[in-house]
Scaffold this motif. Structure first.
Motif, short mmCIF file in Angstrom:
data_model
loop_
_atom_site.label_atom_id
_atom_site.label_comp_id
_atom_site.label_asym_id
_atom_site.label_seq_id
_atom_site.Cartn_x
_atom_site.Cartn_y
_atom_site.Cartn_z
N LEU A 25 30.08 64.53 22.66
CA LEU A 25 30.40 65.77 21.93
C LEU A 25 31.59 65.55 20.97
N ASN A 26 31.55 64.38 20.33
CA ASN A 26 32.59 64.03 19.33
C ASN A 26 34.00 63.99 19.91
N ALA A 27 34.11 63.69 21.20
CA ALA A 27 35.45 63.56 21.79
C ALA A 27 36.26 62.55 20.97
N LEU A 28 37.53 62.89 20.79
CA LEU A 28 38.37 62.12 19.87
C LEU A 28 39.06 60.99 20.61
N ASN A 29 38.50 59.77 20.48
CA ASN A 29 39.22 58.62 21.01
C ASN A 29 40.01 57.97 19.88
N LEU A 30 40.77 56.94 20.22
CA LEU A 30 41.66 56.37 19.20
C LEU A 30 40.87 55.66 18.10
N ASP A 31 39.69 55.12 18.44
CA ASP A 31 38.87 54.48 17.40
C ASP A 31 38.44 55.53 16.38
N LEU A 32 37.93 56.66 16.89
CA LEU A 32 37.47 57.70 15.97
C LEU A 32 38.64 58.21 15.12
N LEU A 33 39.76 58.48 15.76
CA LEU A 33 40.89 59.02 15.00
C LEU A 33 41.42 58.01 13.99
N GLY A 34 41.38 56.71 14.36
CA GLY A 34 41.80 55.66 13.42
C GLY A 34 40.88 55.63 12.21
N GLU A 35 39.57 55.71 12.46
CA GLU A 35 38.61 55.71 11.35
C GLU A 35 38.80 56.95 10.48
N LEU A 36 39.04 58.08 11.13
CA LEU A 36 39.25 59.32 10.38
C LEU A 36 40.48 59.18 9.47
N GLY A 37 41.55 58.63 10.01
CA GLY A 37 42.76 58.43 9.20
C GLY A 37 42.47 57.51 8.02
N ASP A 38 41.72 56.44 8.26
CA ASP A 38 41.39 55.50 7.17
C ASP A 38 40.54 56.19 6.11
N ALA A 39 39.53 56.96 6.56
CA ALA A 39 38.63 57.62 5.60
C ALA A 39 39.40 58.65 4.77
#
Ligand code: CAA
Length: 258
Positions: A25-39
């Motif tokens: 359910l799109n839980a925010l792990n550090l990989d996702l948040l890192g990618e979001l920051g990069d994007a």
């Protein structure tokens, strides 16, 4: 750039970022948040992106920070590692406008991520909450602070202390979201709001974002002065000349971000 936890498309001057961990359910792990920051940092640099939209799936914008990632962490791990601080900073430093298009659950870090965006357009299925209290913790990415500023102390206390969810209608009444639309129309509405913003002068848009965000930080007289000086400084732009000339000449303005 290839991402694993998000999908990024830039089209018609809009950068659409879709959170994409469907199994969690799109839980925010550090990989996702890192990618979001990069994007987001890429979108900030990319002239083709004039407005950003962050969305999730029909069922969940994001069901919170990843509980499984956090479960075994100690105080020292999270304090010394400063859990979520760089990730939040990366989002908050973006100067281009960001719209959250929220369908389904926006809980914990998901609600907090939506609140880090400049405004939230919600589907009528959206549910907002800060249920961290049920996990023996509390909000950790702004849920006790931004939510209080947006909906006031009473509702914020209620949501943070009981962990109850707020539906889209209540969220709109309380000032958490700017518009509620039928779920099927969510992306059309968000993309057309983004398209409207993308037509404007980027200099003006970034100045407006800075000024509105100061309203949360500054006493009124200081905020008004900050606004007044930014307003004055926009008269140094070609876009001010163009915008006012276009009005007088009864035509559409052609802004050049100058
Ligand atoms: N972290 C990790 N995994 C999560 C998750 C989360 N926050 N939320 C959902 N998932 C996972 C579930 O574990 C499940 O995975 P499995 O199939 O492998 O078991 C999958 O996503 C689907 O979830 P459910 O089966 O629970 O779906 P549901 O429809 O029955 O319930 C829900 C939906 C009510 C949102 C429920 O999933 C839920 O309560 N999630 C947790 C919400 C929460 O507590 N969020 C706060 C997190 S802490 C936080 O965010 C801290 C902070 O402020 C920074």
């Amino acid at each position: 750039m290839a991402y694993k936890n998000i999908i990024v498309e830039i089209e018609d001057h809009i950068c659409l970022i879709k959170l994409n961990r469907p199994d969690a359910l799109n839980a925010l792990n550090l990989d996702l948040l890192g990618e979001l920051g990069d994007a987001l940092a890429d979108a900030q640099k990319n002239d083709k992106a004039r407005c950003i939209v962050i969305t999730g799936s029909e069922k969940a914008f994001a069901a919170g920070a990843d509980i499984k990632m956090m479960a075994e962490k100690s105080f020292v791990d999270v304090f010394a590692g400063d859990l979520f601080t760089p990730e939040e900073d990366a989002i908050m430093r973006i100067r281009k406008p960001i719209i959250a298009a929220v369908s389904g659950y926006a809980l914990g870090g998901g609600c907090e991520l939506a609140m880090m965006c400049d405004f939230i357009i919600a589907a009528d299925t959206a549910k907002f909450g800060q249920p961290e209290v049920n996990l023996g913790v509390m909000a950790g990415m702004g849920g006790s602070q931004r939510l209080t500023k947006l909906v006031g102390r009473a509702k914020s206390m209620d949501m943070n202390l009981t962990g109850r969810f707020m539906d889209a209608e209540e969220a709109e009444r309380a000032g958490l979201v700017s518009r509620v639309v039928p779920a099927k129309k969510l992306m059309d509405e968000a993309m057309s709001a983004a398209a409207k913003i993308a037509e404007k002068s980027m200099i003006t848009v970034m100045a407006i974002k800075e000024a509105v965000n100061r309203a949360e930080q500054l006493p009124l007289t200081e905020g008004i002065l900050f606004e007044r000086r930014l307003f004055h400084s926009l008269f140094a732009t070609e876009d001010q000349k163009e915008g006012m000339a276009a009005f007088t000449e009864k035509r559409e303005p052609q802004f050049r971000d100058k």
